[in-house]
Design an enzyme around this catalytic site. Sequence first.
Site, PDB file in Angstrom:
ATOM      1  N   ASP A 209       0.860  -1.194   0.000  1.00 49.17           N
ATOM      2  CA  ASP A 209       0.000   0.000   0.000  1.00 49.17           C
ATOM      3  C   ASP A 209       0.889   1.235   0.000  1.00 49.17           C
ATOM      4  O   ASP A 209       2.096   1.155   0.173  1.00 49.17           O
ATOM      5  CB  ASP A 209      -0.930   0.013   1.222  1.00 49.17           C
ATOM      6  CG  ASP A 209      -0.162   0.130   2.529  1.00 49.17           C
ATOM      7  OD1 ASP A 209      -0.707   0.703   3.481  1.00 49.17           O
ATOM      8  OD2 ASP A 209       0.986  -0.348   2.598  1.00 49.17           O
ATOM      9  N   ASP A 211       2.154   4.522   1.889  1.00 49.44           N
ATOM     10  CA  ASP A 211       2.256   4.967   3.273  1.00 49.44           C
ATOM     11  C   ASP A 211       1.321   6.165   3.474  1.00 49.44           C
ATOM     12  O   ASP A 211       0.739   6.690   2.510  1.00 49.44           O
ATOM     13  CB  ASP A 211       3.713   5.321   3.593  1.00 49.44           C
ATOM     14  CG  ASP A 211       4.006   5.275   5.078  1.00 49.44           C
ATOM     15  OD1 ASP A 211       3.578   4.314   5.728  1.00 49.44           O
ATOM     16  OD2 ASP A 211       4.669   6.198   5.582  1.00 49.44           O
TER      17      ASP A 211
END
Length: 290
Positions: A209, A211
Amino acid sequence: MIQPVLGIIGGSGLYDIDGLEDKTWRKVETPWGDPSDELLFGRLAGIQCVFLPRHGRGHPTSPTHLNYRANIDALKRSGVTDVLSLSAVGSLREDLPPGHFVIVDQFIDRSFAREKSFFGEGVVAHISMAHPVCSRLGDALFGACQGMGLPVTRGGTYLVMEGPQFSTKAESELYRAWGCSVIGMTNMPEAKLAREAELCYATVAMVTDFDCWHPDHDHVTVEAVVRVLLGNADNARGLVKQVVPQLGTPRELCPCGCDRALDNAIITALGQRSQVLAAKLDAVAGRVLG
Protein backbone atom coordinates in the site's frame (compact mmCIF):
# COMPACT_ATOMS: atom_id res chain seq x y z
CA MET A 1 34.24 -23.43 -7.10
CA ILE A 2 31.41 -22.75 -4.64
CA GLN A 3 28.22 -24.77 -4.77
CA PRO A 4 25.60 -22.24 -3.62
CA VAL A 5 23.04 -23.04 -0.97
CA LEU A 6 20.19 -20.55 -1.22
CA GLY A 7 18.52 -19.15 1.87
CA ILE A 8 15.08 -17.57 1.52
CA ILE A 9 13.65 -15.37 4.28
CA GLY A 10 9.90 -14.99 3.90
CA GLY A 11 8.12 -11.91 5.16
CA SER A 12 4.46 -11.20 5.95
CA GLY A 13 2.19 -13.62 4.09
CA LEU A 14 5.02 -15.93 3.02
CA TYR A 15 5.39 -18.83 5.42
CA ASP A 16 6.28 -21.67 3.03
CA ILE A 17 7.88 -22.29 -0.35
CA ASP A 18 6.08 -24.25 -3.05
CA GLY A 19 7.76 -26.91 -5.12
CA LEU A 20 10.45 -27.99 -2.65
CA GLU A 21 11.41 -31.65 -2.94
CA ASP A 22 12.65 -33.81 -0.05
CA LYS A 23 11.52 -31.05 2.28
CA THR A 24 11.78 -31.23 6.03
CA TRP A 25 11.33 -28.72 8.85
CA ARG A 26 14.34 -28.86 11.18
CA LYS A 27 15.17 -27.07 14.42
CA VAL A 28 18.55 -25.33 14.26
CA GLU A 29 20.15 -24.33 17.54
CA THR A 30 22.36 -21.25 17.74
CA PRO A 31 24.44 -19.64 20.52
CA TRP A 32 22.28 -16.51 20.10
CA GLY A 33 19.03 -18.24 21.07
CA ASP A 34 16.19 -19.59 18.96
CA PRO A 35 15.47 -18.38 15.43
CA SER A 36 11.94 -17.38 14.47
CA ASP A 37 10.94 -20.92 13.61
CA GLU A 38 12.28 -24.22 12.41
CA LEU A 39 14.02 -24.01 9.04
CA LEU A 40 12.57 -25.72 5.97
CA PHE A 41 15.22 -27.70 4.08
CA GLY A 42 14.67 -29.02 0.56
CA ARG A 43 15.65 -28.88 -3.09
CA LEU A 44 14.20 -26.74 -5.83
CA ALA A 45 15.23 -27.63 -9.39
CA GLY A 46 17.93 -29.75 -7.80
CA ILE A 47 19.35 -26.79 -5.85
CA GLN A 48 19.65 -26.99 -2.07
CA CYS A 49 17.47 -24.35 -0.40
CA VAL A 50 16.78 -23.36 3.20
CA PHE A 51 13.63 -21.35 3.99
CA LEU A 52 12.97 -19.34 7.15
CA PRO A 53 9.63 -17.62 7.84
CA ARG A 54 10.88 -14.37 9.36
CA HIS A 55 7.99 -13.94 11.80
CA GLY A 56 7.40 -17.67 12.31
CA ARG A 57 4.53 -19.69 10.88
CA GLY A 58 1.31 -17.94 11.86
CA HIS A 59 3.20 -14.65 12.39
CA PRO A 60 3.60 -14.77 16.22
CA THR A 61 6.64 -12.46 16.46
CA SER A 62 6.73 -8.68 15.91
CA PRO A 63 9.59 -6.96 14.03
CA THR A 64 11.08 -5.56 17.25
CA HIS A 65 11.16 -8.94 18.96
CA LEU A 66 12.65 -10.98 16.14
CA ASN A 67 15.94 -12.65 17.04
CA TYR A 68 17.80 -11.40 13.98
CA ARG A 69 21.15 -12.76 15.14
CA ALA A 70 19.75 -16.26 15.64
CA ASN A 71 18.02 -16.14 12.24
CA ILE A 72 21.18 -15.24 10.33
CA ASP A 73 23.39 -17.56 12.38
CA ALA A 74 20.98 -20.45 11.75
CA LEU A 75 21.13 -19.87 7.99
CA LYS A 76 24.91 -19.64 7.99
CA ARG A 77 25.17 -22.69 10.26
CA SER A 78 22.99 -24.58 7.78
CA GLY A 79 25.45 -23.99 4.94
CA VAL A 80 23.64 -21.09 3.25
CA THR A 81 25.81 -18.92 0.99
CA ASP A 82 23.23 -16.57 -0.57
CA VAL A 83 20.17 -15.00 1.08
CA LEU A 84 17.06 -13.76 -0.72
CA SER A 85 15.00 -11.61 1.65
CA LEU A 86 11.33 -11.06 0.79
CA SER A 87 9.58 -8.22 2.62
CA ALA A 88 6.21 -6.50 2.59
CA VAL A 89 6.58 -2.70 2.55
CA GLY A 90 4.71 0.56 2.17
CA SER A 91 5.46 2.87 -0.75
CA LEU A 92 6.85 6.38 -0.40
CA ARG A 93 6.62 7.15 -4.13
CA GLU A 94 3.69 7.61 -6.47
CA ASP A 95 5.39 5.50 -9.15
CA LEU A 96 5.67 2.49 -6.81
CA PRO A 97 2.02 1.45 -6.38
CA PRO A 98 0.65 -1.59 -4.52
CA GLY A 99 1.76 -4.81 -6.19
CA HIS A 100 5.06 -3.30 -7.34
CA PHE A 101 8.36 -5.03 -6.52
CA VAL A 102 11.52 -3.04 -5.68
CA ILE A 103 14.97 -4.61 -5.80
CA VAL A 104 16.42 -2.49 -2.99
CA ASP A 105 20.04 -1.34 -3.10
CA GLN A 106 20.22 0.95 -0.03
CA PHE A 107 18.85 1.18 3.50
CA ILE A 108 18.37 3.84 6.14
CA ASP A 109 18.23 2.20 9.56
CA ARG A 110 15.89 3.97 11.99
CA SER A 111 15.42 0.96 14.28
CA PHE A 112 16.62 1.41 17.86
CA ALA A 113 15.55 -1.54 20.04
CA ARG A 114 17.45 -4.42 18.42
CA GLU A 115 20.77 -6.21 18.74
CA LYS A 116 22.59 -5.14 15.59
CA SER A 117 25.90 -7.00 15.63
CA PHE A 118 27.40 -10.38 16.36
CA PHE A 119 30.53 -8.62 17.59
CA GLY A 120 31.11 -6.65 20.77
CA GLU A 121 33.13 -6.55 23.98
CA GLY A 122 36.08 -8.92 23.53
CA VAL A 123 35.88 -9.30 19.75
CA VAL A 124 35.43 -5.92 18.05
CA ALA A 125 34.82 -5.73 14.31
CA HIS A 126 33.81 -2.99 11.89
CA ILE A 127 32.49 -3.90 8.44
CA SER A 128 31.65 -1.73 5.45
CA MET A 129 27.95 -1.21 4.73
CA ALA A 130 28.43 1.34 1.93
CA HIS A 131 26.81 -1.09 -0.49
CA PRO A 132 24.59 -3.19 1.78
CA VAL A 133 23.24 -5.65 -0.78
CA CYS A 134 24.87 -7.99 -3.28
CA SER A 135 24.44 -6.54 -6.77
CA ARG A 136 24.96 -9.99 -8.29
CA LEU A 137 21.84 -11.26 -6.50
CA GLY A 138 19.98 -8.02 -7.20
CA ASP A 139 20.64 -8.28 -10.94
CA ALA A 140 19.41 -11.88 -11.00
CA LEU A 141 16.23 -10.99 -9.10
CA PHE A 142 15.54 -8.04 -11.38
CA GLY A 143 15.99 -10.14 -14.49
CA ALA A 144 13.73 -12.86 -13.10
CA CYS A 145 10.99 -10.31 -12.27
CA GLN A 146 11.20 -8.90 -15.80
CA GLY A 147 11.02 -12.40 -17.24
CA MET A 148 7.82 -13.02 -15.30
CA GLY A 149 6.32 -9.72 -16.39
CA LEU A 150 6.14 -8.43 -12.82
CA PRO A 151 6.09 -4.65 -12.22
CA VAL A 152 9.58 -4.09 -10.84
CA THR A 153 12.07 -1.29 -10.18
CA ARG A 154 15.82 -1.89 -9.90
CA GLY A 155 17.25 0.21 -7.09
CA GLY A 156 15.71 2.12 -4.22
CA THR A 157 16.17 3.02 -0.57
CA TYR A 158 14.35 1.07 2.12
CA LEU A 159 13.66 3.07 5.30
CA VAL A 160 13.59 0.66 8.25
CA MET A 161 11.46 1.95 11.13
CA GLU A 162 11.16 0.35 14.57
CA GLY A 163 7.42 -0.21 14.70
CA PRO A 164 5.15 -1.87 15.55
CA GLN A 165 3.10 1.27 14.94
CA PHE A 166 3.11 2.78 11.46
CA SER A 167 4.46 6.26 10.69
CA THR A 168 2.86 9.59 11.46
CA LYS A 169 2.16 11.68 8.37
CA ALA A 170 4.98 14.05 9.36
CA GLU A 171 7.43 11.13 9.53
CA SER A 172 6.22 9.79 6.21
CA GLU A 173 6.76 13.18 4.56
CA LEU A 174 10.23 13.40 6.15
CA TYR A 175 11.27 10.03 4.70
CA ARG A 176 9.99 11.12 1.29
CA ALA A 177 12.10 14.28 1.56
CA TRP A 178 15.11 12.05 2.27
CA GLY A 179 14.55 10.33 -1.07
CA CYS A 180 13.42 6.99 0.35
CA SER A 181 11.45 4.63 -1.87
CA VAL A 182 9.77 2.19 0.52
CA ILE A 183 9.28 1.76 4.26
CA GLY A 184 9.20 -1.38 6.38
CA MET A 185 10.18 -2.78 9.75
CA THR A 186 12.36 -5.84 9.23
CA ASN A 187 15.40 -5.59 6.95
CA MET A 188 17.67 -3.98 9.50
CA PRO A 189 19.65 -5.27 11.26
CA GLU A 190 19.06 -8.32 9.04
CA ALA A 191 21.20 -6.92 6.21
CA LYS A 192 23.97 -5.82 8.59
CA LEU A 193 24.12 -9.24 10.23
CA ALA A 194 24.16 -11.00 6.87
CA ARG A 195 27.18 -8.91 5.89
CA GLU A 196 28.92 -9.75 9.18
CA ALA A 197 28.22 -13.43 8.49
CA GLU A 198 29.76 -13.03 5.01
CA LEU A 199 26.52 -13.98 3.29
CA CYS A 200 25.52 -12.54 -0.07
CA TYR A 201 22.21 -10.78 0.60
CA ALA A 202 19.51 -9.06 -1.45
CA THR A 203 16.02 -7.76 -0.71
CA VAL A 204 12.85 -7.88 -2.75
CA ALA A 205 10.55 -5.23 -1.26
CA MET A 206 6.94 -5.98 -2.16
CA VAL A 207 4.61 -2.98 -1.95
CA THR A 208 1.28 -3.60 -0.21
CA ASP A 209 0.00 0.00 0.00
CA PHE A 210 0.98 3.65 -0.05
CA ASP A 211 2.26 4.97 3.27
CA CYS A 212 0.17 7.61 5.06
CA TRP A 213 1.66 10.52 3.04
CA HIS A 214 -0.62 9.60 0.13
CA PRO A 215 -3.92 11.53 -0.11
CA ASP A 216 -5.86 8.30 -0.78
CA HIS A 217 -4.28 6.41 2.13
CA ASP A 218 -7.23 6.86 4.49
CA HIS A 219 -9.54 5.23 1.94
CA VAL A 220 -7.50 2.00 1.74
CA THR A 221 -9.21 -0.89 3.49
CA VAL A 222 -7.55 -3.70 5.41
CA GLU A 223 -9.16 -6.12 2.98
CA ALA A 224 -7.48 -4.37 0.05
CA VAL A 225 -4.06 -4.52 1.73
CA VAL A 226 -4.48 -8.22 2.55
CA ARG A 227 -5.53 -8.93 -1.03
CA VAL A 228 -2.35 -7.28 -2.35
CA LEU A 229 -0.26 -9.00 0.32
CA LEU A 230 -1.48 -12.44 -0.73
CA GLY A 231 -1.02 -11.61 -4.41
CA ASN A 232 2.53 -10.47 -3.71
CA ALA A 233 3.22 -13.70 -1.79
CA ASP A 234 2.06 -15.76 -4.79
CA ASN A 235 4.31 -13.73 -7.10
CA ALA A 236 7.19 -14.10 -4.65
CA ARG A 237 6.83 -17.89 -4.73
CA GLY A 238 6.95 -17.77 -8.50
CA LEU A 239 9.99 -15.49 -8.38
CA VAL A 240 11.85 -17.92 -6.12
CA LYS A 241 11.14 -20.77 -8.55
CA GLN A 242 12.40 -18.61 -11.42
CA VAL A 243 15.60 -17.33 -9.85
CA VAL A 244 16.85 -20.36 -7.89
CA PRO A 245 18.08 -22.28 -10.97
CA GLN A 246 20.01 -19.19 -12.11
CA LEU A 247 21.71 -18.68 -8.75
CA GLY A 248 22.26 -22.34 -7.93
CA THR A 249 25.00 -23.14 -10.43
CA PRO A 250 28.60 -23.47 -9.14
CA ARG A 251 30.39 -20.12 -9.02
CA GLU A 252 33.61 -18.39 -8.06
CA LEU A 253 33.93 -16.04 -5.08
CA CYS A 254 31.38 -13.23 -5.08
CA PRO A 255 32.65 -10.30 -7.20
CA CYS A 256 31.08 -7.91 -4.66
CA GLY A 257 33.29 -9.31 -1.88
CA CYS A 258 30.33 -10.20 0.36
CA ASP A 259 31.88 -13.57 1.23
CA ARG A 260 35.12 -11.87 2.33
CA ALA A 261 33.62 -9.00 4.34
CA LEU A 262 35.55 -9.92 7.50
CA ASP A 263 38.99 -10.01 5.87
CA ASN A 264 40.12 -6.79 7.56
CA ALA A 265 37.21 -6.15 9.92
CA ILE A 266 38.32 -7.63 13.27
CA ILE A 267 40.57 -5.22 15.15
CA THR A 268 40.84 -6.84 18.58
CA ALA A 269 44.35 -8.23 19.07
CA LEU A 270 44.55 -12.02 19.19
CA GLY A 271 45.69 -12.09 22.82
CA GLN A 272 42.86 -9.78 23.91
CA ARG A 273 39.96 -11.66 22.35
CA SER A 274 37.18 -13.08 24.48
CA GLN A 275 37.21 -16.85 24.07
CA VAL A 276 33.55 -16.97 25.12
CA LEU A 277 32.45 -14.60 22.35
CA ALA A 278 34.82 -16.18 19.85
CA ALA A 279 33.17 -19.55 20.53
CA LYS A 280 29.73 -18.05 19.79
CA LEU A 281 31.10 -16.71 16.51
CA ASP A 282 32.09 -20.17 15.24
CA ALA A 283 29.61 -20.20 12.34
CA VAL A 284 29.57 -16.48 11.59
CA ALA A 285 33.29 -15.74 11.72
CA GLY A 286 35.06 -19.05 12.04
CA ARG A 287 36.79 -18.48 8.70
CA VAL A 288 38.80 -15.55 10.08
CA LEU A 289 38.94 -16.46 13.77
CA GLY A 290 40.38 -19.88 13.09
